[in-house]
Design an enzyme around this catalytic site. Structure first.
Site, PDB file in Angstrom:
ATOM      1  CE1 TYR A  25      -4.259   1.176   0.021  1.00 28.44           C
ATOM      2  CE2 TYR A  25      -3.555   2.510   1.560  1.00 28.44           C
ATOM      3  CZ  TYR A  25      -4.430   2.396   0.621  1.00 28.44           C
ATOM      4  OH  TYR A  25      -5.747   2.844   0.557  1.00 28.44           O
ATOM      5  CG  HIS A 108       9.700  -3.466 -13.212  1.00 26.93           C
ATOM      6  ND1 HIS A 108       9.823  -3.374 -14.501  1.00 26.93           N
ATOM      7  CD2 HIS A 108      10.844  -3.478 -12.665  1.00 26.93           C
ATOM      8  CE1 HIS A 108      11.254  -3.078 -14.699  1.00 26.93           C
ATOM      9  NE2 HIS A 108      11.680  -3.402 -13.500  1.00 26.93           N
TER      10      HIS A 108
END
Length: 333
Positions: A25, A108
């Site tokens: 988060y 990614h």
């Protein structure tokens, strides 16, 4: 020609009955979680208990669980913790709880491409990589727009992996701007090469060298700072908005002529060859191996280099000037 998907090519239906666990988060995790929730999807958060992220996610109305518990409750997992943290968390808290048909999304491709994470064959493995920092992913979404992204499929167990990737991209707002179909290999290598040679490494060194040249020629450091660093932001804004030709049309004729005639003599073929050598280190896996080892050693080289940057004259001058420009202390300087 690249395959570009927009809102009309993506549907949220494949996620409507799913529980999405956002792991992490931080900047991207928070932005993507909020956007997905605002898109009407069921989102939970998986983070370390008791930390700042845990408390913030709770304050913002999410159900928050330890990572392993979030994975047990989820159908779709968004891996949005830092690259170097992912392999250990994956091995201990995620992989043991994966079920057949789950979807794992990465922002990614580093850990998948370089084999640091090897998912089981019975899950879909996709990537949605926003080409923007997390705060902008959220800001543009709230304005009714989106940031571009790359999407890819590494493993298509269900036969619908691309549909899931596009749905995630739509949920966070990226299909509003357009998402490009790529591969984990292409995203990872271009991202690393771009960061090293242009966006972080190249740009930073160009600015520092320009500052050093002006100061060594006897000009005031404050004037040099404004010329090579402060105005760089203004020029990049023009390039971002109008392209290189558009930028040239929005500066003076003197700047236009000087830039076009002198620029190629400074950033010349020798620099391009240096970039190619850096690119080959990425493609071969040499850089990834070096970075993984650096991280395991506690990042001594990185810490030393950051200290050197902090002590560079352009930073000492900049700290004082930014107090004046922004009228506030730069707490992270």
């Amino acid at each position: 020609m690249a395959k570009i998907f927009t809102d009309k090519d993506a549907s949220l239906d494949v996620l409507k009955d799913k529980t999405i666990a956002v792991i992490g988060y931080g900047s991207q995790g928070r932005a993507q979680a909020l956007n997905l929730r605002d898109s009407g999807l069921n989102v939970i958060i998986g983070v370390r208990p008791g930390g700042r992220s845990w408390n913030l996610a709770k304050q913002e109305g999410f159900e928050v669980y330890p990572i392993d518990e979030a994975v047990k409750r989820a159908d779709v997992i968004l891996m949005l913790i830092p690259d170097m943290v992912q392999p250990e968390v994956w091995k201990k808290q995620i992989e043991p709880h994966l079920r057949e048909g789950m979807v794992v999304d990465f922002a990614h491709g580093f850990n998948i491409h370089f084999g640091l994470i090897k998912p089981p064959e019975y899950v879909d493995v996709v990537m949605v990589a926003p080409k923007s920092p997390g705060y902008m992913v959220r800001e543009m979404f709230m304005k009714g727009y989106g940031v571009p992204a790359l999407v890819a499929v590494h493993q298509d167990y269900s036969g619908r992996a691309l549909d899931y990737a596009l749905a995630i991209a739509k949920g966070i707002g990226c299909t509003r701007a357009g998402v490009i179909l790529t591969t984990f290999k292409e995203e990872t290598e271009t991202d690393l090469i771009g960061e090293q040679t242009v966006l972080v490494g190249g740009l930073m060194e160009l600015i520092k060298k320009g500052f050093e040249v002006l100061v060594e020629l006897g000009y005031q450091p404050e004037v040099a700072y404004f010329e090579v660093l402060n105005e760089a932001k203004l020029i990049m804004d023009l390039i971002w908005r109008y392209g290189i030709r558009g930028m040239l049309e929005n500066v003076s004729e003197t700047a236009r002529y000087g830039g076009l005639t002198v620029g190629p003599k400074v950033i010349d073929e020798h620099v391009k060859e240096n970039m190619k050598r850096a690119a080959q280190r990425v493609i071969s896996g040499e850089f990834a191996k070096e970075w993984v080892e650096e991280y395991r050693r506690g990042m001594p080289t990185l810490k030393q280099l950051l200290e050197e940057v902090s002590n560079h004259p352009i930073e000492r001058v900049g700290r004082e000037l930014r107090k004046i420009i922004f009228r506030e202390e730069q707490s992270n300087q």
